[in-house]
Design a protein around this motif. Structure first.
Motif, PDB file in Angstrom:
ATOM      1  N   ARG A 154       0.873  -1.326   0.036  1.00 12.38           N
ATOM      2  CA  ARG A 154      -0.013   0.042  -0.182  1.00 12.38           C
ATOM      3  C   ARG A 154       1.065   1.075  -0.052  1.00 12.38           C
ATOM      4  O   ARG A 154       0.411   2.256   0.072  1.00 12.38           O
ATOM      5  CB  ARG A 154      -1.083   0.094   1.225  1.00 12.38           C
ATOM      6  N   VAL A 155       2.139   0.887   0.156  1.00 18.16           N
ATOM      7  CA  VAL A 155       3.125   2.405  -0.014  1.00 18.16           C
ATOM      8  C   VAL A 155       3.674   2.642  -1.453  1.00 18.16           C
ATOM      9  O   VAL A 155       4.134   1.792  -2.035  1.00 18.16           O
ATOM     10  CB  VAL A 155       4.180   2.006   1.162  1.00 18.16           C
TER      11      VAL A 155
ATOM     12  N   SER B  16       2.297  -2.934   5.344  1.00 13.81           N
ATOM     13  CA  SER B  16       1.799  -1.776   5.052  1.00 13.81           C
ATOM     14  C   SER B  16       1.266  -1.301   6.376  1.00 13.81           C
ATOM     15  O   SER B  16       1.430  -0.038   6.609  1.00 13.81           O
ATOM     16  CB  SER B  16       0.920  -1.625   3.769  1.00 13.81           C
TER      17      SER B  16
ATOM     18  N   ALA C 286       5.036   4.123   7.465  1.00 11.60           N
ATOM     19  CA  ALA C 286       4.096   3.341   6.489  1.00 11.60           C
ATOM     20  C   ALA C 286       2.738   3.282   6.588  1.00 11.60           C
ATOM     21  O   ALA C 286       1.973   3.492   5.697  1.00 11.60           O
ATOM     22  CB  ALA C 286       4.864   2.029   5.922  1.00 11.60           C
ATOM     23  N   ALA C 287       2.478   3.029   7.820  1.00 14.27           N
ATOM     24  CA  ALA C 287       1.026   2.601   8.394  1.00 14.27           C
ATOM     25  C   ALA C 287       0.262   3.990   8.488  1.00 14.27           C
ATOM     26  O   ALA C 287      -0.728   3.931   8.505  1.00 14.27           O
ATOM     27  CB  ALA C 287       0.995   1.853   9.596  1.00 14.27           C
TER      28      ALA C 287
END
Ligand code: HEM
Lengths: 427, 267
Positions: free
Chosen positions: B68-69, B149, B229-230
């Motif tokens: 997701r990054v 992610s 990242a989260a």
């Protein structure tokens, strides 16, 4: 109170409008000059707070819906992309997900306020029942919303709750399964389920908004109840809604919003199950399937009963019970301030609901931490007390309890002469 | 008190003797090393993010995806929430091979049968190490390395938990506990048997800023990176939150004064 309009249109245009659509007269009579008991306290500000939160949920929800994709493959990713790529998407989402929690916090305080001051009693039964309907729709809306991010909890909560209907099989073979599959739109929770849940989640808040209008209409016919639970006897007992209650409500609304903002900005995931950040996986059952905190008491009731159909009946019965409260309470005195016995049972009910909430977060076979005391019996006792409060305590207490003397009027009480007055006239 | 005991006794009678066995492989409570992004004013430590990215890239990305990054997210230009300059991110992206088939002739592989790829651009996301779940499991003894992610939000304990897992391998299993074949002992993991081999060993990476690459240091850095990242928007959230709190407090103060003033003539 209804029908005593004091509105005088001042300009040519407002006179013209008033003769055609008296909307300004309506606004004036309901929101400005509306005579309101002068002794409403903090607990009366939650109606306004609830309306505000409904507005927040609708506005943030509509913008989220512009970016959200209701498909089993894309839902989780689309929520993540709202959080990362949409301008202020994180703010919208955290306002919406935590907004649901604060909406429920407010509604619970609002409901307990009503139970304490006897606001459900004549002539406010319809007002109360509309409130119960709103609450039931809120539960449905929140449950549907919880499935939308399509994380593990979303998926499994949807599975557990829709499966409740299959318990009908025990009395009507196959009917329950048929209903469940009809709800799913297939043979398991999947894409069709998510699509219809999204559609309904978008619809129900507007139904709630409609009910809120009826709720306020039903309020403005008899007027507000008040902490003394006695009727307004004359103009000395009231103040105009504006500016007195607009100013007071605004202040309490801001306190509530400060609390809400602390959670949105500094603890946005504190109320979320971490498992809901794991994408839905029909092949992996999470170790614990739990609803959000505001539904835990009902979950405790459901899980405390080993027989599934009876558990489901007890769960829905707990909600339906609320509809009958105006007739279950036989006391002629509204406010618990003057009901020494009822007051104690009331606070026991508050403790009971909090305890059920705590128990609902644990498996039925759990023990209290650091002890070997099983939780299950307490969940059963708690469920029993919830029912007993409404179906036994309220009907019986009204017959045996001797209420304290009521003050003559709101005005005498507020100016400090009435509360202890002995020769108060009987209601 | 008497009532409580009565309730308890009654409860015991109602409860159908819920027998239970205490699971002794409950995970240990996570360590709390402290984070720069903790608390209402917390911000990410840029140097730690850059080092953490290096650890992810050189170590974890062999097994774990970060689907997701996007590379662009690491850029601090253009109002980004990142920690590299625009040109640096461009260079990092170009170092990755992104699946590119089919080409305009409809081929998905070159003449030797290798899948077509192209150099990454900043709009790309991190490519996964394995083409699919089965390949990931085959390479990892049947276990699936989860996407990282949102890992710090997807586990109770968050950053502390991930840090504890990464630094929790050296501890000796207690007598009587068997480490299953193909598994590793980690008391911070539920059940204590984890399928991830200890990923970090001292000096596994060479930091450009000469920071000493101990296991603790690398774990702390990579967890900072994974927390970013989260939740790449955490800094905005804290900054805006501060302004919102100030505004609300001032507004509430004024609202209080006007409330008192309006009600003054009533009491
Ligand atoms: C009664 C008012 C409402 C309540 C109690 C409510 C509750 C919720 C809840 C609990 C969630 C899951 C939160 C999460 O984990 O993200 C959610 C998500 C969502 N809601 Fe609502 N909602 C309401 C009104 C609305 C309205 C009016 C709309 C749209 C018109 C809407 C659109 C959405 C969307 C698109 C999501 C999924 C995105 C997300 O997960 O953040 N909601 N809602």
């Amino acid at each position: 109170m209804a029908g005593h309009s004091t509105y005088v249109p001042k300009t040519g245009f407002t006179r013209w409008l008033d003769a055609r659509l008296p909307i300004l007269r309506f606004a004036n009579d309901t929101m400005t000059t509306f005579p309101t008991p002068r002794n409403l306290n903090f607990w009366y500000s939650f109606g306004g707070i609830l309306t505000f939160m409904l507005g927040i949920q609708i506005v943030t929800g509509i913008v989220l819906a512009m970016h959200y994709v209701p498909s089993a493959d894309k839902a989780f990713d689309s929520v993540e992309s709202i959080m990362r790529d949409v301008n202020y998407g994180w703010l919208l989402r955290y306002m919406h997900s935590n907004g649901a929690s604060f909406f429920f916090l407010a509604v619970y305080l609002h409901i307990f306020r009503g139970l304490y001051y006897g606001s459900y009693k004549a002539p406010r039964e319809i007002l109360w029942i509309i409130g119960v309907l709103i609450y039931v729709l809120m539960i449905a809306t929140a449950f549907l919303g919880y499935t939308l991010p399509w994380g593990q909890m979303s998926f499994w909560a949807a599975t557990v709750i829709t499966n409740l209907f299959s318990s009908i099989d025990q009395i009507l073979p196959h009917a329950g399964t048929a209903i469940t599959e009809w709800l799913w739109g297939g043979f398991a929770v999947g894409d069709p389920t998510l699509n219809r849940f999204f559609s309904l989640h978008y619809l129900l808040p507007f139904v709630i908004a409609g009910l809120v209008v009826l709720h306020i209409w039903a309020l403005h016919v008899p007027g507000n109840n008040n902490p003394l639970g006695i009727d307004v006897k004359g103009p000395q007992d009231t103040v105009p809604f504006h500016p007195y209650y607009t100013a007071k409500d605004l202040f309490y609304l801001l306190l509530f919003v400060i609390l809400y903002a602390v959670v949105v900005f500094y603890l946005p995931n504190a109320l979320v199950e971490p498992d809901n950040y794991v994408p839905a996986n029909p092949l992996v059952t999470p170790p614990e399937i739990v609803p959000e905190w505001y539904l835990l008491p009902f979950y405790a009731m459901l899980r405390s009963i080993p027989q599934k159909l009876i558990g489901v009946i007890v769960l829905f019965g707990a909600l339906i019970t609320l509809v009958f409260v105006p007739w279950l309470d036989t006391s002629r005195v509204r406010s618990m301030r003057f009901r020494p016995l009822a007051k104690q049972f009331f606070w026991a009910l508050v403790v009971d609901c909090v305890l059920l909430g705590y128990l609902g977060a644990h498996r039925p076979d759990a023990v209290f931490p650091g002890t070997s005391i099983p939780m299950l019996p307490f969940a059963r006792l708690g469920t029993a007390y919830y029912y007993a409060y409404f179906w036994l305590v309220l009907p019986l207490l009204g017959l045996i309890e001797t209420p304290k003397p009521l003050p003559a009027t709101i005005a005498t009480s507020v100016t400090g002469t009435g509360v202890e007055q002995v020769n108060a006239p009987a209601e | 008190m008497r009532f409580a005991r009565l309730a308890l006794a009654l409860g015991m009678m109602l409860g159908a003797g819920a027998a239970h066995a205490k699971i002794d492989t409950d995970p240990l409570p996570p360590k709390k090393p402290g984070w720069s992004f903790d608390g209402p004013f917390g911000m990410y430590d840029r140097a730690a993010l850059q080092r953490g990215f290096q650890v992810y890239k050189e170590v974890c990305s062999a097994c774990h995806s970060l689907n997701r990054v996007s590379f662009a997210a690491m850029s601090s230009g253009d109002g980004g929430h990142g920690f590299f300059t625009g040109p640096e991110v461009k260079a990092i992206a170009a170092g990755y091979k992104i699946p590119a088939g089919p080409n305009d002739k409809g081929e998905t592989t070159d003449a030797n049968g290798t899948p077509l790829t192209r150099p990454g651009i900043v709009a790309d996301h991190f490519p996964p190490p394995f083409p699919n779940e089965q390949a990931a499991r085959t390479a990892n003894n049947g276990a699936l390395p989860p996407d990282l992610s949102v890992i710090t939000k997807a586990r109770a304990g968050g950053a502390d938990y991930v840090y504890s897992i990464l630094t929790g391998f050296h501890e000796k299993p207690p007598a009587g506990f068997t480490v299953l074949p193909g598994k590793y002992f980690n008391p911070y993991f539920n059940g204590w048997n984890i399928s991830m081999p200890p990923p970090l060993s001292p000096n596994q990476v060479t930091y450009a800023d000469k920071t000493n690459a101990t296991v603790d240091q690398m774990a702390h850095d990579v967890v900072t990176f994974l927390s970013w990242a989260a939740e790449p928007t955490l800094e905005d959230r804290h900054r805006i939150g501060f302004g919102v709190m100030l505004f609300l407090l001032a507004f509430a103060g004024l609202a209080y004064l006007s409330y008192r003033r309006i009600w003054a003539d009533i009491h």
